[in-house]
Scaffold this active site. Structure first.
Site, PDB file in Angstrom:
ATOM      1  N   ARG A 100      34.607  35.804  45.338  1.00 54.86           N
ATOM      2  CA  ARG A 100      35.250  36.049  46.642  1.00 54.86           C
ATOM      3  C   ARG A 100      36.557  36.806  46.445  1.00 54.86           C
ATOM      4  NH1 ARG A 100      38.584  30.554  47.611  1.00 54.86           N
ATOM      5  NH2 ARG A 100      38.501  29.966  45.440  1.00 54.86           N
ATOM      6  N   ASP A 107      38.296  29.382  33.332  1.00 52.79           N
ATOM      7  CA  ASP A 107      38.271  30.576  34.191  1.00 52.79           C
ATOM      8  C   ASP A 107      39.515  30.655  35.064  1.00 52.79           C
ATOM      9  OD1 ASP A 107      36.736  28.236  35.207  1.00 52.79           O
ATOM     10  OD2 ASP A 107      36.791  29.342  37.087  1.00 52.79           O
ATOM     11  N   ASP A 148      45.254  31.221  40.282  1.00 55.26           N
ATOM     12  CA  ASP A 148      44.232  30.490  41.031  1.00 55.26           C
ATOM     13  C   ASP A 148      44.768  29.179  41.590  1.00 55.26           C
ATOM     14  OD1 ASP A 148      42.606  32.597  40.603  1.00 55.26           O
ATOM     15  OD2 ASP A 148      40.994  31.493  39.641  1.00 55.26           O
TER      16      ASP A 148
END
Ligand code: AMP
Ligand code: MG
Length: 494
Positions: free
Chosen positions: A88, A247, A257
């Site tokens: 996304r 990740d 993130d």
């Protein structure tokens, strides 16, 4: 809107990404644009809000953009997934900033990609506002982090547990290459791609290593160094990342993130907020160990580049990894000494300072004292017992042990050469008044989601621009939550 694009990731092999354009949204509207950051990056934005909204929603591609979704793998809560990738998010391109460094410009919430699996490629407005607030606050707190350049609403709902307004955030990073990017190619035993990736990262983020005789070992050491320092920063602010999957660990040593991350109010060693972290894998006190675990996964991917002889390669990697703990501990102790006003370190055993600081954390934990307010009030205390001790002591359910700790601290202060005023000034630059507290972020999201009112978001963001400066009329932002305001769980919101 003009970006000084200088794209290089897009010229790597096609296995590194999927070329894909953002999926347009119905009715983009600009929530926030970070003028100051745009200026630092050499992005010229003389345009109207409507055209900024078009660019930062992905509806219009700026000139020179080469949009792509990056491929990566990752260990999620300890389980390896060989194919994640940007499901996304889309890298619009890399820019060459006026400072000579290169940066990635990334849209998050910009539509489906080859890596979306069952996801819709979209982001809800709440997590967009949350990431904008927390990442910009982290920057002002001096913590390496991705930055927020813009946020928009999309005019389209996204389906989560219920329908929510959609948003897109534009993030800027030194690189969005992750530990998981290396794992992607290691899992495919693609040594040529690994080498290409490592060379790309050295060129982009660690150019000083270019001439190094053992450039890949030096790269590993540099990432270890940055992560040790980064995680020490988190610990010094009571920050919990929440999803330290490989990740979500940046190769450039920035916090990336932002999902269910949170700053602690009441202190406890094993605090967890993320609703999906049921085992407490990424609890506050586990973060250094999880950092090393992730770096060990990175080292494994680099083995073929470290030496032709497998055992020699393992030895090299082990030696580098062994440096993590000492580096983390020295960064942690240096920062905690500053927070406690302990600057005279000659003739003082560091183990004694460490024990003193751990003693404070222990008393805080036993009394569920507010992490930020404890250090804030501590940084206002004189070297002698005073009535100013009171606002600190009231943070402790049982103030006795804290009063005893203050005696030990003051005994230690007699070894300081600086006077009270200088010490207090120093402490006040590292002990913030304002952090992005969960309940304040919630209030900003509620106002935006429920009432289309972004003023709460903007006011909180403005306060967090100067986290260590007391601002008149903004006292409520310094307060711990009332019992009914406490946020117990945070969510990825994906
Ligand atoms: P995260 O938990 O945000 O680190 O995401 C883990 C993986 O799931 C990444 O590959 C994301 O791109 C992907 N992902 C998360 N949310 C979505 C979504 N709404 N649509 C598509 N992919 C997603
Ligand atoms: Mg992620």
């Amino acid at each position: 809107m003009q970006f000084p694009f200088d794209n290089r990731y897009a010229s790597l092999d096609e296995t590194f990404f999927e070329r894909i354009r953002p999926t347009p949204v119905r009715k983009p509207e600009l929530i926030a644009f970070n003028d100051a950051l745009a200026g630092e990056l050499g992005i010229s934005a003389s345009d109207a809000a409507a055209s900024a909204a078009a660019v930062f929603s992905g509806n219009t591609l700026p000139e020179g953009a080469e949009p792509l979704a990056m491929a990566y793998a990752g260990h999620q809560f300890g389980h390896f997934n060989p194919q994640l990738g940007d499901g996304r998010a889309i890298l619009l391109g890399e820019i060459a900033g006026p400072d000579g460094a290169r940066y990635d410009i990334h849209l998050k919430g910009s539509g489906r990609t080859r890596f979306s699996r069952n996801g819709d490629g979209r982001a809800a407005l709440g997590p967009v506002l949350r990431e904008y607030l927390v990442s910009e606050a982290m920057h002002r707190l001096g913590v390496p982090t991705t930055r927020a350049l813009a946020a928009v609403t999309t005019g389209e709902p996204v389906a989560r547990e219920r329908l929510l307004p959609g948003g897109v955030i534009t993030r800027v990073a030194a690189s969005f290459v992750r530990v998981g990017t290396f794992q992607y190619f290691a899992a495919r035993e693609d040594e040529a791609a690994l080498r290409q990736l490592a060379d790309y990262v050295i060129d982009k983020c660690y150019p000083q290593l270019d001439e190094h005789n053992h450039r890949y070992a030096a790269l590993l050491a540099a990432v270890v160094e940055r992560q040790a320092v980064l995680i020490a920063h988190w610990m010094q602010l009571g920050f919990i990342h929440g999803v330290m999957n490989t990740d979500n660990m940046s190769i450039a040593g920035e916090t990336i993130d932002y999902g269910p991350c949170a700053f602690m109010d009441a202190y406890r060693h094993d605090q967890v907020f993320s609703s999906i972290d049921r085992q407490g894998r990424y609890a506050y006190s586990n973060q250094p160990a999880m950092g090393l675990w992730n770096l060990t996964r990175l080292a494994e991917t680099l083995l073929p580049l470290l030496d032709d002889h497998p055992q020699t390669a393992v030895n090299i990697a082990q030696e580098v990894l062994e440096g993590f703990v000492a580096r983390y501990e020295s960064a942690w102790l240096a920062g905690m000494r500053e927070k406690c006003g302990l600057t005279a370190c000659d003739g003082v055993e560091s183990s004694e300072d460490k024990a003193l600081i751990e003693g404070l954390l222990e008393v805080m934990a036993e009394n569920r004292a507010d992490f930020t307010l404890t250090f804030y009030h501590l940084s206002r205390l004189p070297g002698q017992p005073s009535e100013q001790d009171e606002p600190l002591l009231v943070l402790f359910q049982n103030p006795g042990p804290m009063a005893t700790w203050l005696q030990q601290w003051r005994a230690r202060l007699t070894q300081e050469t600086q006077d009270d005023a200088a010490r207090q000034t120093g402490m006040q630059t590292v002990n913030p008044v304002y952090i992005p507290r969960n309940h304040q972020i919630e209030a900003a999201i509620r106002a935006a989601e429920d009432r289309d009112d972004f003023s709460v978001f903007h006011e909180l963001h403005a306060v967090l621009q100067q986290p260590c400066v007391q601002q008149e009329g903004k006292e409520q932002y310094a307060l711990a939550p009332e019992p009914e305001e406490v946020v117990e769980y945070t969510f990825c919101g994906t």
